[in-house]
Design a protein around this motif. Sequence first.
Motif, PDB file in Angstrom:
ATOM      1  N   PRO A 217       0.796  -1.233   0.000  1.00  0.00           N
ATOM      2  CA  PRO A 217       0.000   0.000   0.000  1.00  0.00           C
ATOM      3  C   PRO A 217       0.830   1.285   0.000  1.00  0.00           C
ATOM      4  N   ARG A 218       1.867   1.331   0.789  1.00  0.00           N
ATOM      5  CA  ARG A 218       2.656   2.566   0.866  1.00  0.00           C
ATOM      6  C   ARG A 218       3.342   2.929  -0.441  1.00  0.00           C
ATOM      7  N   ASN A 219       3.537   1.952  -1.302  1.00  0.00           N
ATOM      8  CA  ASN A 219       4.283   2.201  -2.542  1.00  0.00           C
ATOM      9  C   ASN A 219       3.395   2.527  -3.734  1.00  0.00           C
ATOM     10  N   ILE A 220       2.092   2.512  -3.521  1.00  0.00           N
ATOM     11  CA  ILE A 220       1.206   2.787  -4.649  1.00  0.00           C
ATOM     12  C   ILE A 220       1.129   4.293  -4.865  1.00  0.00           C
ATOM     13  N   SER A 221       1.356   4.721  -6.090  1.00  0.00           N
ATOM     14  CA  SER A 221       1.295   6.165  -6.309  1.00  0.00           C
ATOM     15  C   SER A 221      -0.160   6.588  -6.472  1.00  0.00           C
ATOM     16  N   LEU A 222      -0.523   7.578  -5.699  1.00  0.00           N
ATOM     17  CA  LEU A 222      -1.914   8.025  -5.703  1.00  0.00           C
ATOM     18  C   LEU A 222      -1.985   9.435  -6.273  1.00  0.00           C
ATOM     19  N   ASN A 223      -2.016   9.518  -7.570  1.00  0.00           N
ATOM     20  CA  ASN A 223      -2.169  10.852  -8.158  1.00  0.00           C
ATOM     21  C   ASN A 223      -3.115  10.860  -9.356  1.00  0.00           C
ATOM     22  N   LYS A 224      -3.777   9.741  -9.577  1.00  0.00           N
ATOM     23  CA  LYS A 224      -4.730   9.682 -10.688  1.00  0.00           C
ATOM     24  C   LYS A 224      -6.152   9.617 -10.142  1.00  0.00           C
ATOM     25  N   LEU A 225      -7.009  10.406 -10.758  1.00  0.00           N
ATOM     26  CA  LEU A 225      -8.390  10.443 -10.321  1.00  0.00           C
ATOM     27  C   LEU A 225      -9.291  10.341 -11.546  1.00  0.00           C
ATOM     28  N   GLU A 226     -10.269   9.465 -11.451  1.00  0.00           N
ATOM     29  CA  GLU A 226     -11.223   9.346 -12.564  1.00  0.00           C
ATOM     30  C   GLU A 226     -12.433  10.215 -12.294  1.00  0.00           C
ATOM     31  N   LEU A 227     -12.856  10.957 -13.284  1.00  0.00           N
ATOM     32  CA  LEU A 227     -14.067  11.747 -13.115  1.00  0.00           C
ATOM     33  C   LEU A 227     -14.744  11.990 -14.462  1.00  0.00           C
ATOM     34  N   TRP A 228     -15.990  12.466 -14.366  1.00  0.00           N
ATOM     35  CA  TRP A 228     -16.758  12.770 -15.570  1.00  0.00           C
ATOM     36  C   TRP A 228     -16.586  14.229 -15.941  1.00  0.00           C
ATOM     37  N   VAL A 229     -16.369  14.437 -17.214  1.00  0.00           N
ATOM     38  CA  VAL A 229     -16.231  15.793 -17.717  1.00  0.00           C
ATOM     39  C   VAL A 229     -17.346  16.051 -18.721  1.00  0.00           C
ATOM     40  N   GLN A 230     -17.966  17.205 -18.628  1.00  0.00           N
ATOM     41  CA  GLN A 230     -18.981  17.597 -19.604  1.00  0.00           C
ATOM     42  C   GLN A 230     -18.303  18.492 -20.646  1.00  0.00           C
ATOM     43  N   VAL A 231     -18.543  18.171 -21.893  1.00  0.00           N
ATOM     44  CA  VAL A 231     -17.902  18.890 -22.995  1.00  0.00           C
ATOM     45  C   VAL A 231     -18.954  19.745 -23.700  1.00  0.00           C
ATOM     46  N   TYR A 232     -18.774  21.047 -23.643  1.00  0.00           N
ATOM     47  CA  TYR A 232     -19.755  21.989 -24.200  1.00  0.00           C
ATOM     48  C   TYR A 232     -19.270  22.615 -25.508  1.00  0.00           C
TER      49      TYR A 232
END
Length: 225
Positions: free
Chosen positions: A62-77
Amino acid sequence: MKQTFAALWRPGKGVYVREIEPNLYLFQFYHELDIKRVLEGSPWSSNRKALIISRMKEGDVPRNISLNKLELWVQVYDLRVGFMSERVPKEIGNYIGSFVESCSKNFTGTWWEYLRVRVSIDVTQPLKRKMKIRQSGAEWFWINFKYENVRTLCFICGIMGHSEKFGSRLFEMAIYEITKPYGAWMRAPLRHKIHHIGSKWLREGEEVGDRNTAASEGVGKSTAA
Ligand SMILES: [Zn+2]
């Protein structure tokens, strides 16, 4: 924190939470479906801070997992008519971050004000605000992005997880130099189902309900820095 997420997720088979170090947690689920729901419902937040989740693989520490990616929804206008194909959300997604999926409601025949694309972004980088595109030979134009469930966003540097009142860049700049190129307009509006008196006879795209629910169920997020 444990209580907040347990209440949000309500995992069918329960969840075990262990604090590995301050601000680093291990969640153990007991059913694949629960894992899937939590990952797909990201971003989750507690106290306006986003939870950055990564699924562990066999043998991961666990300590070695890099946590800098986040999944999210983007609305494109502001897309134009010629751009309504599945290739488009893919290219846009890979510009914003890395493309994960296109909303299944994008091309069902119902007219939407925007396309939705799920993207994995690097939370240490500013959010993209817009993109210039064109069809070959045609004129360039801008499309604009709004991010669903982004709670805390710095309007100075465009990075999630702190507000401009606390960002380190604020203190490097003289007062007259401070510009705010980012803004609340980058947060996608919360979509609520509206019932009007005449709605009994008005037909909506049948997907409308689903889509609203999907959007309002998520919670805000920012980076757990
Ligand atoms: Zn900042």
